[in-house]
Design a protein around this motif. Sequence first.
Motif, PDB file in Angstrom:
ATOM      1  N   MET A  26      -5.571   2.829  15.655  1.00 16.70           N
ATOM      2  CA  MET A  26      -5.865   2.060  14.445  1.00 16.70           C
ATOM      3  C   MET A  26      -5.419   2.829  13.194  1.00 16.70           C
ATOM      4  O   MET A  26      -4.909   2.236  12.238  1.00 16.70           O
ATOM      5  CB  MET A  26      -7.358   1.722  14.355  1.00 16.70           C
ATOM      6  CG  MET A  26      -7.817   0.737  15.418  1.00 16.70           C
ATOM      7  SD  MET A  26      -6.819  -0.755  15.524  1.00 16.70           S
ATOM      8  CE  MET A  26      -7.194  -1.524  13.999  1.00 16.70           C
ATOM      9  N   MET A  27      -5.602   4.126  13.193  1.00 16.16           N
ATOM     10  CA  MET A  27      -5.141   4.940  12.065  1.00 16.16           C
ATOM     11  C   MET A  27      -3.607   4.893  11.967  1.00 16.16           C
ATOM     12  O   MET A  27      -3.055   4.797  10.870  1.00 16.16           O
ATOM     13  CB  MET A  27      -5.614   6.394  12.217  1.00 16.16           C
ATOM     14  CG  MET A  27      -7.113   6.557  12.110  1.00 16.16           C
ATOM     15  SD  MET A  27      -7.730   6.159  10.479  1.00 16.16           S
ATOM     16  CE  MET A  27      -7.195   7.557   9.577  1.00 16.16           C
ATOM     17  N   LEU A  33       1.305   0.198   8.248  1.00 19.25           N
ATOM     18  CA  LEU A  33       1.190  -0.961   7.351  1.00 19.25           C
ATOM     19  C   LEU A  33       1.184  -0.540   5.890  1.00 19.25           C
ATOM     20  O   LEU A  33       1.857  -1.154   5.052  1.00 19.25           O
ATOM     21  CB  LEU A  33      -0.064  -1.770   7.683  1.00 19.25           C
ATOM     22  CG  LEU A  33       0.018  -2.644   8.938  1.00 19.25           C
ATOM     23  CD1 LEU A  33      -1.331  -3.291   9.227  1.00 19.25           C
ATOM     24  CD2 LEU A  33       1.087  -3.701   8.768  1.00 19.25           C
ATOM     25  N   LEU A  34       0.444   0.502   5.561  1.00 16.27           N
ATOM     26  CA  LEU A  34       0.424   0.988   4.182  1.00 16.27           C
ATOM     27  C   LEU A  34       1.804   1.499   3.751  1.00 16.27           C
ATOM     28  O   LEU A  34       2.236   1.263   2.623  1.00 16.27           O
ATOM     29  CB  LEU A  34      -0.620   2.086   4.012  1.00 16.27           C
ATOM     30  CG  LEU A  34      -2.060   1.613   3.883  1.00 16.27           C
ATOM     31  CD1 LEU A  34      -3.014   2.797   3.858  1.00 16.27           C
ATOM     32  CD2 LEU A  34      -2.234   0.773   2.636  1.00 16.27           C
ATOM     33  N   PHE A  38       3.947   0.051   0.621  1.00 19.12           N
ATOM     34  CA  PHE A  38       4.468   0.916  -0.445  1.00 19.12           C
ATOM     35  C   PHE A  38       5.987   0.812  -0.551  1.00 19.12           C
ATOM     36  O   PHE A  38       6.552   0.827  -1.643  1.00 19.12           O
ATOM     37  CB  PHE A  38       4.048   2.367  -0.236  1.00 19.12           C
ATOM     38  CG  PHE A  38       2.605   2.624  -0.535  1.00 19.12           C
ATOM     39  CD1 PHE A  38       1.988   2.049  -1.646  1.00 19.12           C
ATOM     40  CD2 PHE A  38       1.848   3.435   0.281  1.00 19.12           C
ATOM     41  CE1 PHE A  38       0.652   2.289  -1.930  1.00 19.12           C
ATOM     42  CE2 PHE A  38       0.513   3.679   0.001  1.00 19.12           C
ATOM     43  CZ  PHE A  38      -0.090   3.102  -1.099  1.00 19.12           C
ATOM     44  N   HIS A  39       6.649   0.705   0.586  1.00 19.15           N
ATOM     45  CA  HIS A  39       8.108   0.534   0.579  1.00 19.15           C
ATOM     46  C   HIS A  39       8.501  -0.766  -0.119  1.00 19.15           C
ATOM     47  O   HIS A  39       9.438  -0.790  -0.923  1.00 19.15           O
ATOM     48  CB  HIS A  39       8.648   0.556   2.010  1.00 19.15           C
ATOM     49  CG  HIS A  39      10.083   0.166   2.106  1.00 19.15           C
ATOM     50  ND1 HIS A  39      11.102   0.989   1.666  1.00 19.15           N
ATOM     51  CD2 HIS A  39      10.679  -0.966   2.545  1.00 19.15           C
ATOM     52  CE1 HIS A  39      12.256   0.366   1.844  1.00 19.15           C
ATOM     53  NE2 HIS A  39      12.027  -0.812   2.385  1.00 19.15           N
TER      54      HIS A  39
END
Length: 139
Positions: A26-27, A33-34, A38-39
């Motif tokens: 999950m991490m 995803l983060l 940001f990209h």
Amino acid sequence: MGKRRNKLVFKCLKQLDDQGYMTAMMMLISTLLLGFIFHLCYATMNERAFLDREEEQFKKHSLLVLGMKDTISYIQKNDVETTEKTFIYEEGTVHAAIQFSPSEVIYITLNGTTQNATKVFALFQYNQTLKEVVEWSEG
């Protein structure tokens, strides 16, 4: 069939959770995803900056072309030896310095400023006999 498959999936997930892998997965998924978000933000900001630069270039070019056309029109209407004229447009302001020569060629210097305070500069020569721009250079 669907209930068996769900039981199998939950059994596998339960086993992974018991072994401590679920939190790590999950991490990892959250980090990916983060990173992707940001990209996308960075790419959008770069594209916006590029479009702003392109718009400013277009305004600078438009300002010089409008200044050239209005200066030529001013020269054709008024018959003076040396003069200066300022033109104000939506895109900005252009100051034209007109220098007549003994020949039919007129030397014109355009200095302008866009609304964003960007300076523009152009030199061109206008032939009165041919009624056309002979030479053009921008700075």
